[in-house]
Design a protein around this motif. Structure first.
Motif, short mmCIF file in Angstrom:
data_model
loop_
_atom_site.label_atom_id
_atom_site.label_comp_id
_atom_site.label_asym_id
_atom_site.label_seq_id
_atom_site.Cartn_x
_atom_site.Cartn_y
_atom_site.Cartn_z
N PHE A 83 0.87 -1.17 0.00
CA PHE A 83 0.00 0.00 0.00
C PHE A 83 0.91 1.21 0.00
CE2 PHE A 83 -2.14 3.36 2.36
CZ PHE A 83 -3.35 3.43 1.70
N GLY A 84 0.71 2.13 -0.94
CA GLY A 84 1.56 3.31 -1.03
C GLY A 84 0.76 4.60 -1.02
N GLU A 85 1.38 5.64 -0.48
CA GLU A 85 0.73 6.94 -0.33
C GLU A 85 1.73 8.02 -0.66
OE1 GLU A 85 -1.88 9.79 0.32
OE2 GLU A 85 -2.48 7.72 0.59
N GLY A 86 1.30 9.02 -1.48
CA GLY A 86 2.21 10.10 -1.84
C GLY A 86 1.54 11.23 -2.57
N LEU A 87 2.26 11.82 -3.50
CA LEU A 87 1.82 13.00 -4.22
C LEU A 87 1.96 12.75 -5.72
CD1 LEU A 87 0.85 15.91 -3.60
CD2 LEU A 87 3.23 16.61 -3.82
#
Length: 175
Positions: A83-87
């Motif tokens: 699971f990845g989170e960013g911009l």
């Protein structure tokens, strides 16, 4: 390296019902992933940078930077879940993330309210990968949901929500 096709289906129905409604827009992405020397119990932390090119109805560039939490050797199999989170930054306001009120000839939908997206949105990814051979240096194949989102009004008006989803498939190698 991965590629995917645009879907108008929201993130949760894609993940839990595997139902998708594809449109004629694709993305090709190349990225660099760096495993950090940090672990929380059984979760490995990684950082990743991506450069993508959109083709079809949308035709622009996209750059994404994110942090990833990965569970490796899922159920003692050569698989991992991440699971990845960013911009996410698009070179222009993505065409299919914006909808005018009324009937849209391009995607065949009737919009009661207009959707106004932005160049900069949240990036989220969900990935399942599989190691082809039992050697960690060998290639891995994966399926990834490439998701840009306004995060319930943080980046763009919340109702209706802006963003896009791509169901993507690819491979990665370690060096």
């Amino acid at each position: 390296i991965y590629g995917g096709k645009y879907t108008t289906t929201d993130l949760l129905p894609i993940m839990f019902r595997q139902k998708t409604d594809y449109r004629e827009s694709t993305i090709g992405v190349i990225g660099l992933n760096y495993p950090l020397k940090y672990k929380i119990r059984f979760i490995d932390i990684e950082s990743e940078g991506l450069i993508g090119k959109h083709f079809g109805i949308m035709n622009h560039w996209e750059a994404d930077g994110l942090m990833i939490a990965r569970v490796s050797n899922l159920f003692n199999l050569p698989m991992s879940f991440a699971f990845g989170e960013g911009l996410s930054i698009a070179s222009q306001n993505p065409l299919m993330e914006n909808q005018k009120k009324g009937f849209s000839v391009k995607n065949g939908l009737f919009e009661k309210q207009g959707i106004e997206s932005r160049n900069i949105l949240n990036y989220l990814m969900v990935e399942l990968d599989y190691r082809v051979w039992n050697d960690p240096s060998n290639p891995r194949i994966f399926m990834r949901i490439h998701h840009r989102s306004g995060v319930f009004g943080f980046y763009c008006p919340p109702d209706p929500a802006c963003g896009s989803n791509f169901i993507s498939y690819g491979f990665k190698i370690s060096y």
